[in-house]
Design an enzyme around this catalytic site. Structure first.
Site, PDB file in Angstrom:
ATOM      1  N   GLU A  69     -11.741  53.171 -15.807  1.00 60.75           N
ATOM      2  CA  GLU A  69     -11.621  54.563 -15.353  1.00 60.75           C
ATOM      3  C   GLU A  69     -12.450  55.426 -16.297  1.00 60.75           C
ATOM      4  OE1 GLU A  69      -7.530  55.958 -15.331  1.00 60.75           O
ATOM      5  OE2 GLU A  69      -8.224  58.001 -15.678  1.00 60.75           O
TER       6      GLU A  69
ATOM      7  N   PRO B 237     -13.483  63.138  -5.705  1.00 64.67           N
ATOM      8  CA  PRO B 237     -13.778  64.448  -5.120  1.00 64.67           C
ATOM      9  C   PRO B 237     -14.507  65.419  -6.052  1.00 64.67           C
ATOM     10  CG  PRO B 237     -11.425  64.218  -5.567  1.00 64.67           C
ATOM     11  CD  PRO B 237     -12.037  62.859  -5.742  1.00 64.67           C
ATOM     12  N   ASN B 238     -15.416  66.150  -5.463  1.00 63.91           N
ATOM     13  CA  ASN B 238     -16.189  67.220  -6.122  1.00 63.91           C
ATOM     14  C   ASN B 238     -17.261  66.718  -7.091  1.00 63.91           C
ATOM     15  OD1 ASN B 238     -14.734  69.401  -4.861  1.00 63.91           O
ATOM     16  ND2 ASN B 238     -13.016  68.856  -6.185  1.00 63.91           N
TER      17      ASN B 238
ATOM     18  N   ARG C 287     -21.412  72.351 -10.815  1.00 59.61           N
ATOM     19  CA  ARG C 287     -19.971  72.605 -10.887  1.00 59.61           C
ATOM     20  C   ARG C 287     -19.532  72.767 -12.334  1.00 59.61           C
ATOM     21  NH1 ARG C 287     -15.609  67.798 -10.617  1.00 59.61           N
ATOM     22  NH2 ARG C 287     -13.781  69.119 -10.549  1.00 59.61           N
TER      23      ARG C 287
ATOM     24  N   ALA D 122      -9.965  64.567  -9.532  1.00 60.26           N
ATOM     25  CA  ALA D 122      -8.641  65.199  -9.454  1.00 60.26           C
ATOM     26  C   ALA D 122      -7.555  64.216  -9.005  1.00 60.26           C
ATOM     27  CB  ALA D 122      -8.695  66.395  -8.510  1.00 60.26           C
TER      28      ALA D 122
ATOM     29  N   ARG E  24      -7.647  69.075 -22.273  1.00 60.87           N
ATOM     30  CA  ARG E  24      -7.678  70.125 -21.254  1.00 60.87           C
ATOM     31  C   ARG E  24      -6.248  70.521 -20.830  1.00 60.87           C
ATOM     32  NH1 ARG E  24     -11.752  68.659 -16.723  1.00 60.87           N
ATOM     33  NH2 ARG E  24     -11.402  70.874 -16.294  1.00 60.87           N
TER      34      ARG E  24
ATOM     35  N   HIS F   4     -14.113  59.466 -17.232  1.00 63.55           N
ATOM     36  CA  HIS F   4     -14.106  60.922 -17.043  1.00 63.55           C
ATOM     37  C   HIS F   4     -15.208  61.524 -17.886  1.00 63.55           C
ATOM     38  CE1 HIS F   4     -10.360  60.700 -14.902  1.00 63.55           C
ATOM     39  NE2 HIS F   4      -9.922  59.866 -15.831  1.00 63.55           N
ATOM     40  N   LEU F   5     -15.898  62.494 -17.324  1.00 62.03           N
ATOM     41  CA  LEU F   5     -16.920  63.197 -18.098  1.00 62.03           C
ATOM     42  C   LEU F   5     -16.272  64.005 -19.210  1.00 62.03           C
ATOM     43  CD1 LEU F   5     -18.069  63.947 -14.712  1.00 62.03           C
ATOM     44  CD2 LEU F   5     -19.967  63.630 -16.266  1.00 62.03           C
ATOM     45  N   SER F   6     -15.221  64.753 -18.846  1.00 65.13           N
ATOM     46  CA  SER F   6     -14.544  65.595 -19.838  1.00 65.13           C
ATOM     47  C   SER F   6     -13.440  64.789 -20.524  1.00 65.13           C
ATOM     48  CB  SER F   6     -13.941  66.818 -19.138  1.00 65.13           C
ATOM     49  OG  SER F   6     -12.950  66.421 -18.200  1.00 65.13           O
TER      50      SER F   6
ATOM     51  N   ARG G 291      -3.738  67.630 -16.576  1.00 66.38           N
ATOM     52  CA  ARG G 291      -4.768  66.578 -16.599  1.00 66.38           C
ATOM     53  C   ARG G 291      -4.452  65.481 -17.620  1.00 66.38           C
ATOM     54  NH1 ARG G 291      -9.032  68.986 -13.575  1.00 66.38           N
ATOM     55  NH2 ARG G 291      -9.006  71.225 -13.852  1.00 66.38           N
TER      56      ARG G 291
ATOM     57  N   ASP H 235      -2.145  52.342  -6.571  1.00 70.52           N
ATOM     58  CA  ASP H 235      -1.643  51.133  -5.922  1.00 70.52           C
ATOM     59  C   ASP H 235      -2.783  50.249  -5.427  1.00 70.52           C
ATOM     60  OD1 ASP H 235       0.937  51.930  -6.440  1.00 70.52           O
ATOM     61  OD2 ASP H 235       1.447  52.426  -4.369  1.00 70.52           O
TER      62      ASP H 235
ATOM     63  N   TYR I 225     -18.497  70.069 -17.327  1.00 70.16           N
ATOM     64  CA  TYR I 225     -18.987  68.765 -16.869  1.00 70.16           C
ATOM     65  C   TYR I 225     -20.467  68.511 -17.176  1.00 70.16           C
ATOM     66  CZ  TYR I 225     -14.541  68.882 -14.412  1.00 70.16           C
ATOM     67  OH  TYR I 225     -13.196  68.952 -14.121  1.00 70.16           O
TER      68      TYR I 225
ATOM     69  N   ASN J 112     -14.400  57.040 -11.316  1.00 69.53           N
ATOM     70  CA  ASN J 112     -13.964  58.354 -11.767  1.00 69.53           C
ATOM     71  C   ASN J 112     -13.150  58.937 -10.611  1.00 69.53           C
ATOM     72  OD1 ASN J 112     -13.489  60.949 -12.570  1.00 69.53           O
ATOM     73  ND2 ASN J 112     -15.590  61.386 -13.208  1.00 69.53           N
TER      74      ASN J 112
ATOM     75  N   HIS K 101      -4.826  62.412 -11.317  1.00 67.12           N
ATOM     76  CA  HIS K 101      -3.553  62.995 -11.733  1.00 67.12           C
ATOM     77  C   HIS K 101      -2.515  63.050 -10.612  1.00 67.12           C
ATOM     78  CE1 HIS K 101      -6.407  64.107 -14.787  1.00 67.12           C
ATOM     79  NE2 HIS K 101      -7.064  64.869 -13.947  1.00 67.12           N
TER      80      HIS K 101
HETATM   81  C1  DQA Z   1     -12.759  64.566 -14.220  1.00 66.46           C
HETATM   82  C2  DQA Z   1     -11.514  65.217 -14.832  1.00 66.46           C
HETATM   83  C3  DQA Z   1     -10.511  65.601 -13.764  1.00 66.46           C
HETATM   84  O1  DQA Z   1      -9.360  66.212 -14.342  1.00 66.46           O
HETATM   85  C4  DQA Z   1     -11.132  66.600 -12.780  1.00 66.46           C
HETATM   86  O2  DQA Z   1     -10.237  66.887 -11.740  1.00 66.46           O
HETATM   87  C5  DQA Z   1     -12.454  66.137 -12.260  1.00 66.46           C
HETATM   88  C6  DQA Z   1     -13.385  65.449 -13.149  1.00 66.46           C
HETATM   89  C7  DQA Z   1     -13.860  64.295 -15.271  1.00 66.46           C
HETATM   90  O3  DQA Z   1     -14.733  63.492 -14.986  1.00 66.46           O
HETATM   91  O4  DQA Z   1     -13.848  64.886 -16.355  1.00 66.46           O
HETATM   92  O5  DQA Z   1     -12.796  66.411 -11.109  1.00 66.46           O
HETATM   93  O6  DQA Z   1     -12.395  63.319 -13.645  1.00 66.46           O
END
Ligand code: DQA
Length: 143
Positions: free
Chosen positions: A98, A10-11, A18, A77, A107, A100-102, A111, A87, A23, A74, A80
């Site tokens: 897996e 998501p997002n 964003r 959100a 953080r 993550h950009l950040s 997270r 599953d 990010y 990725n 978490h």
């Molecule tokens: C994220 C880190 C997550 O905590 C956050 O909710 C995201 C992006 C990242 O790529 O850093 O939407 O997955």
């Protein structure tokens, strides 16, 4: 040819606009183009999927068993919160990275826990858009 399923949670469709201070300014489209280029150079195929809906991501992972050799995800959100995505990853038993950009560990405390990480092959966190490329390379090495 080995096939890798790339999933953006998501997002991530809003990347570039964003919270760029967190990010970066690279769009999802640019990340996807880099992944396709890297896949081609390494002799693998990628299919890329983005969804803001947990159930759609769960279904996509569930269908991956017969169609793909590995997953790059990725979960954003849902990392978490989603027992269902965890599953699904555990169920299909495909090599899964897996990303993550950040750096999620640098953080907010909420997270710091990933429900997906314990069932993934590994995790890459904190390298901006390059996290995806590093994740793809990890899977190429594994396959
Ligand atoms: C994220 C880190 C997550 O905590 C956050 O909710 C995201 C992006 C990242 O790529 O850093 O939407 O997955």
């Amino acid at each position: 040819m080995k096939k890798i399923l790339v999933i953006h949670g998501p997002n991530l469709n809003l990347l570039g606009e964003r919270e760029p201070e967190v990010y970066g300014r690279v769009s999802m489209k640019t990340i996807d183009a880099a992944l396709k280029k890297m896949a081609k150079a390494n002799g693998v195929a990628v299919e890329i999927f983005q969804s803001n809906h947990e159930g759609e991501i769960v279904s996509k992972i569930g269908e991956a068993k017969r169609k793909f050799d590995a997953i790059l995800i990725n979960p954003a959100a849902y990392t978490h919160t989603s027992v269902a995505i965890r599953d699904a990853v555990a169920a299909v038993k495909l090599p899964t990275v897996e990303v993550h950009l950040s750096n999620i560990y640098a953080r907010e405390a909420f997270r710091h826990e990933s429900l997906v990480a314990p069932v993934a092959t590994g995790q890459i966190s904190g390298f901006g858009a390059a996290s995806y490329e590093l994740g793809l390379l990890a899977l190429v090495k594994l396959l």
